[in-house]
Design an enzyme around this catalytic site. Structure first.
Site, PDB file in Angstrom:
ATOM      1  N   HIS A   8      -1.793   2.944  -0.630  1.00  0.00           N
ATOM      2  CA  HIS A   8      -2.882   3.929  -0.638  1.00  0.00           C
ATOM      3  C   HIS A   8      -3.484   4.026   0.760  1.00  0.00           C
ATOM      4  O   HIS A   8      -3.509   3.049   1.510  1.00  0.00           O
ATOM      5  CB  HIS A   8      -3.982   3.510  -1.614  1.00  0.00           C
ATOM      6  N   ARG A  69      -6.524   6.769  -1.771  1.00  0.00           N
ATOM      7  CA  ARG A  69      -7.127   5.507  -2.221  1.00  0.00           C
ATOM      8  C   ARG A  69      -7.437   5.598  -3.714  1.00  0.00           C
ATOM      9  O   ARG A  69      -8.116   6.531  -4.152  1.00  0.00           O
ATOM     10  CB  ARG A  69      -8.411   5.249  -1.418  1.00  0.00           C
ATOM     11  N   TYR A 192      -7.956  -2.384 -13.483  1.00  0.00           N
ATOM     12  CA  TYR A 192      -6.594  -1.990 -13.091  1.00  0.00           C
ATOM     13  C   TYR A 192      -5.567  -2.614 -14.043  1.00  0.00           C
ATOM     14  O   TYR A 192      -4.670  -1.935 -14.544  1.00  0.00           O
ATOM     15  CB  TYR A 192      -6.274  -2.455 -11.659  1.00  0.00           C
ATOM     16  N   GLU A 282       1.068  -2.703  -2.201  1.00  0.00           N
ATOM     17  CA  GLU A 282      -0.308  -2.188  -2.180  1.00  0.00           C
ATOM     18  C   GLU A 282      -1.071  -2.832  -1.012  1.00  0.00           C
ATOM     19  O   GLU A 282      -2.195  -3.301  -1.163  1.00  0.00           O
ATOM     20  CB  GLU A 282      -1.009  -2.444  -3.515  1.00  0.00           C
TER      21      GLU A 282
HETATM   22 ZN   LIG Z   1      -2.770   1.087  -6.337  1.00  0.00          ZN
END
Ligand SMILES: [Zn+2]
Length: 339
Positions: A8, A69, A192, A282
Site C-alpha cells: 500500500h 493505503r 484485519y 505489506e
Molecule cells: Zn493490506
C-alpha cells in the site's frame, strides 16, 4: 522475478491525507470539499525512493502490486459521494506512482464503497482503473462500516455486480477491510484478521463459486485465522455437506504470505497447497519494527520463504508464478510497463 502482491502507498505526500481530513470536515459541515492539492512528480518520487523502492532493493524483491493505503480507505466516513471522490484521488495517485516507476509497481484499485450502499456504484471506478490505468485487481472491503458489519455477507447477491465485473475483466479481488471505528476491534491487530477470516467463511458457505467458477479472491495476512484452523473449516464444510474444502475453495481462493514469523509461514506452507500461496509483505505497513529474536524486520517476509524447506520450483511459484496466474493481466502489464 520476485512479485510482492500486497503493498500500500503508506508514504503518500502529506497533503493527500490532509485533503481527506478537509473533505470529511467539509462533508460534516454540509459544505463542498476544497480543491484537491497539487502534488509534483518529484514529491511522489521522493516518497517512493525513500520508501517502498528502497525496501524492495534492500530485500531483493522486484515488483510490488500496489494499492492505496488500506486503513486510509475509510469507507465508514462520509457517504458514497465522498468515497467516490476519495477513491478517485487515491487511485490516480497509484497510477502516477506506476507511471513514474513502471518496472517496480503495478496498480490495484480501492473501491468507492460506502456502508450500506450497494456496490453497484463501484463499477465506473473499476472500469476506469482497468481500462485507463492498466490496474490488475481490486481491493474489496467486506465491511465498509469499519468494524460494525452492517452490510450483507460476501455470499449475498448484493455483491454480485462487483463479481460480474471481476469475471468480465478476469481480475482478482483481495478481501481487505479498512480502519476500524469500533473500539473493540483494533484495526491491524484484530479487525484485519477478523475480516480475512470472516470473508473466507462467508465465501465457503456460499454459491459464489458455482455462480462464478473462474472468480479469484486473495485472502491477505496469511488468511487470517484460516490456515491455522484448516481442520475446523474442513469439518464445517463436511458437516454442512458442502464437500471437500479443498475442492470447494482452492480453485478460487488464494492466501498471501503477510505472516510475520517463520513458524507461521511454515504452517501456511504445510497446510495450504503451494499453488494457492502468493508472496507478499505489506512492507511499511502495519508492523514496521525489527524482531529482536532475528534482528530483521518482522515484515521482511522473503527471509521466511527463503528458509522454508520447499523445492526451488515451489518457491518460484510462491514468488512469481502464482501471482502471474491469479492476476491474469499482470504479465502483459509487466511487459508493457518494462517498455
Ligand atoms: Zn493490506
Amino acid at each position: 522475478m520476485i512479485i510482492d502482491c500486497h503493498g500500500h502507498y503508506t508514504t503518500a505526500p502529506r497533503q493527500h491525507e490532509g485533503w481527506r481530513t478537509q473533505q470529511i470536515e467539509a462533508h460534516a459541515a454540509g459544505k463542498p470539499p476544497p480543491p484537491r492539492p497539487a502534488m509534483t512528480d518529484d514529491e511522489i518520487r521522493a516518497t517512493i525512493e525513500g520508501g517502498q523502492l528502497k525496501v524492495q532493493q534492500e530485500r531483493g524483491t522486484d515488483l510490488t502490486i500496489f494499492s492505496p493505503r488500506a486503513a486510509g480507505m475509510g469507507h465508514h466516513l462520509g457517504d458514497a459521494t465522498t468515497s467516490d471522490a476519495w477513491a478517485g484521488a487515491c487511485n490516480e495517485l497509484i497510477h502516477r506512482v506506476c507511471a513514474l516507476f513502471p518496472k517496480n509497481f503495478v496498480g490495484v484499485a480501492m473501491l468507492p464503497q460506502s456502508a450500506r450502499v450497494r456496490p453497484t456504484n463501484c463499477i465506473p471506478e473499476i472500469d476506469r482503473c482497468i481500462n485507463q490505468y492498466g490496474f490488475v485487481g481490486i481491493n474489496l472491503n467486506p465491511d465498509p462500516s469499519g468494524g460494525h458489519w452492517q452490510d450483507p455477507p460476501l455470499s449475498d447477491r448484493y455483491w454480485y455486480p462487483v463479481y460480474e465485473k471481476m469475471v468480465e475483466y478476469d481480475i482478482p479481488a483481495m478481501i481487505h477491510v479498512s480502519a476500524s471505528c469500533n473500539p473493540t476491534h483494533h484495526t491491524t491487530g484484530s479487525h484485519y484478521l477478523n475480516g480475512d477470516t470472516a470473508g473466507f467463511n462467508q465465501l465457503m458457505t456460499s454459491s459464489v463459486f458455482k455462480d462464478f467458477p473462474t472468480i479469484k479472491f486473495i485472502i491477505p495476512h496469511g488468511g487470517g485465522a484460516v490456515p491455522y484452523h484448516w481442520g475446523r473449516y474442513r469439518g464445517l464444510a463436511q458437516d454442512a455437506k458442502l464437500g471437500l474444502l479443498s475442492d470447494l475453495m482452492l480453485n478460487n481462493v488464494f492466501f498471501d504470505t503477510c505472516v510475520y514469523h517463520l513458524p507461521g509461514q511454515e504452517l501456511l506452507a504445510k497446510v495450504i497447497p503451494v499453488d494457492n500461496i502468493l508472496f507478499a509483505s505489506e512492507m511499511i505497513g502495519a508492523v514496521r519494527g525489527i524482531d529482536p529474536e532475528t534482528g530483521h524486520h518482522y515484515d521482511d517476509t522473503k527471509r521466511y520463504i527463503d528458509q522454508l524447506t520447499l523445492s526451488p520450483a515451489d518457491k518460484a511459484k510462491i514468488f512469481e508464478g502464482n501471482a502471474r496466474r491469479v492476476y491474469s493481466r499482470l504479465s502483459k502489464v509487466i511487459e508493457k510497463q518494462a517498455v
